[in-house]
Design an enzyme around this catalytic site. Structure first.
Site, PDB file in Angstrom:
ATOM      1  CD  GLU A  90      -3.257   0.947   1.969  1.00 39.06           C
ATOM      2  OE1 GLU A  90      -3.545  -0.113   2.368  1.00 39.06           O
ATOM      3  OE2 GLU A  90      -3.417   2.373   2.460  1.00 39.06           O
ATOM      4  CG  HIS A 141      -7.013   2.806  -0.049  1.00 36.83           C
ATOM      5  ND1 HIS A 141      -7.208   4.127   0.141  1.00 36.83           N
ATOM      6  CD2 HIS A 141      -5.791   2.707   0.637  1.00 36.83           C
ATOM      7  CE1 HIS A 141      -6.615   4.729   0.900  1.00 36.83           C
ATOM      8  NE2 HIS A 141      -5.391   4.007   1.178  1.00 36.83           N
ATOM      9  CG  ASP A 168      -1.663   3.781   4.295  1.00 38.34           C
ATOM     10  OD1 ASP A 168      -1.790   4.338   3.186  1.00 38.34           O
ATOM     11  OD2 ASP A 168      -2.498   4.175   5.449  1.00 38.34           O
TER      12      ASP A 168
HETATM   13  C1  GRE Z   1      -4.304   6.799   3.455  1.00 40.37           C
HETATM   14  O1  GRE Z   1      -4.226   6.316   2.423  1.00 40.37           O
HETATM   15  O2  GRE Z   1      -4.349   5.929   4.586  1.00 40.37           O
HETATM   16  C2  GRE Z   1      -4.438   8.303   3.630  1.00 40.37           C
HETATM   17  C3  GRE Z   1      -5.045   9.180   2.644  1.00 40.37           C
HETATM   18  C4  GRE Z   1      -5.363  10.347   2.715  1.00 40.37           C
HETATM   19  C5  GRE Z   1      -5.050  10.922   4.169  1.00 40.37           C
HETATM   20  C6  GRE Z   1      -4.653  10.124   5.095  1.00 40.37           C
HETATM   21  C7  GRE Z   1      -4.445   8.825   4.954  1.00 40.37           C
HETATM   22  O3  GRE Z   1      -5.285   8.537   1.530  1.00 40.37           O
HETATM   23  O4  GRE Z   1      -3.884   7.884   6.053  1.00 40.37           O
HETATM   24 ZN    ZN Z   2      -3.543   4.230   2.085  1.00 42.66          ZN
END
Ligand code: GRE
Ligand code: ZN
Length: 319
Positions: free
Chosen positions: A7, A160, A282
């Protein structure tokens, strides 16, 4: 140990506007920094990967991406454009990057064809879907064609989170609860239950669903889902496999993205098994090194650590 993250987000200048609605979630400084890092594909990102010991990032367009586009024709052309760009980046660094396609789900038939092109011609490893598309979820009959292609190509769809269509009444007046801290998780786990009870996995028994954030809470509730399904009025819905946990154990694969904590990992291991857990960071919303340090130091057998770090990703994505 070879380490593959699943991710790992990026964005392009052209597509960054789709994420602007998420800006209010974050503290301004944090948002600016994440936005800057999202735009960098091969500079600071590669240095941070080296520093963290992250060998491969499986890249995905940041939420909500193409799915926020209201014009289906624009969605189709922009998805193709960003998938081409992704393939080009991977071609420059084939040992460091792989990718999940962005799909123009506003046009289901075109999305299915783009998935096929992305996998068979561009070498991408599946697709990442950011929550609903203009209010439509992945159990929608119109989107079954996307599952048909994913199952036929034997590639996973990664679900997601993103902002919901509306705010749940229980969260009204509490904007601080909207976003990745809370509402994104409950929205995403609900979306998964729509897929199960909507019959997606009865129609495509070996379809593979990837979920980040240690499974969005689902590994914790398998027994309760089954127990209360035995109690509930089914409202005409039947599950071919009898219990919801059967689907979560078979079709679901989760990543550790954004959850660097041993208790939920150990729960997921016991609930789903070590073959269904993969590593993710992430990035840029978490530091890569926080995630790789967690992977290296959390109490696990070395066999399970190797599966999570790379073995499962190699098998599932053909890396
Ligand atoms: C994530 O992909 O986990 C994410 C976002 C935008 C803001 C915070 C975040 O896509 O954790
Ligand atoms: Zn994410």
């Amino acid at each position: 140990m070879r380490t593959i993250g699943l991710e790992e987000h990026f964005v392009t200048e052209e597509l960054a506007g789709y994420g602007a609605s998420s800006a209010s979630i974050a503290q301004p400084g944090r948002w600016a920094e994440a936005s800057r890092r999202l735009l960098d594909l091969t500079g600071e990102r590669l240095s941070a990967m080296d520093a963290a010991g992250l060998d491969v990032q499986v890249l995905s367009l940041n939420a909500p991406g193409i799915q926020a586009e209201t014009d289906p024709a624009i969605a189709v052309s922009r998805a193709a454009g960003v998938n081409d760009l992704l393939a080009g980046t991977i071609a420059e660094h084939p040992d460091r990057f792989a990718g999940f396609a962005a799909l123009p789900l506003q046009d289901p038939q075109a999305a299915a064809k783009e998935l096929e092109r992305a996998v068979t011609q561009l070498g991408l490893k599946g697709a990442l879907v950011n929550a609903h598309t203009q209010g439509r979820y992945l159990d929608d009959p119109a989107l079954r064609v996307v599952w048909e292609y994913a199952a036929g190509l034997d590639v996973p769809l990664y679900l997601h989170p993103a902002n919901g269509v509306d705010t749940a009444h229980v969260l009204s007046g509490h904007p601080e609860l909207i976003g990745p801290m809370w509402s994104w998780g409950t929205d995403t786990s609900s979306h998964v239950l729509r897929l199960i009870f909507g019959g997606v996995f009865d129609e495509f028994p070996d379809a593979k669903l990837l979920l980040g954030h240690m499974g969005e809470g689902l590994p914790y509730v398998l027994w309760r889902l089954d127990s209360r399904w035995g109690f509930h009025n089914h409202h005409g819905i039947e599950l071919a496999r009898g219990n919801p946990s059967e689907y979560l154990r078979h079709n679901l694969y989760i990543t550790t993205s954004g959850v660097c904590d041993a208790p939920p990992l150990l729960c997921a291991l016991l609930a789903l098994g070590a073959d269904h857990i993969l590593f993710g960071t992430d990035y840029p919303f978490e530091e890569m090194s926080t995630a790789t340090d967690f992977l290296r130091t959390t109490p696990l057998s070395e066999a399970d650590r190797a599966k999570i770090a790379h073995g499962n990703a190699e098998r599932l994505l053909g890396l």
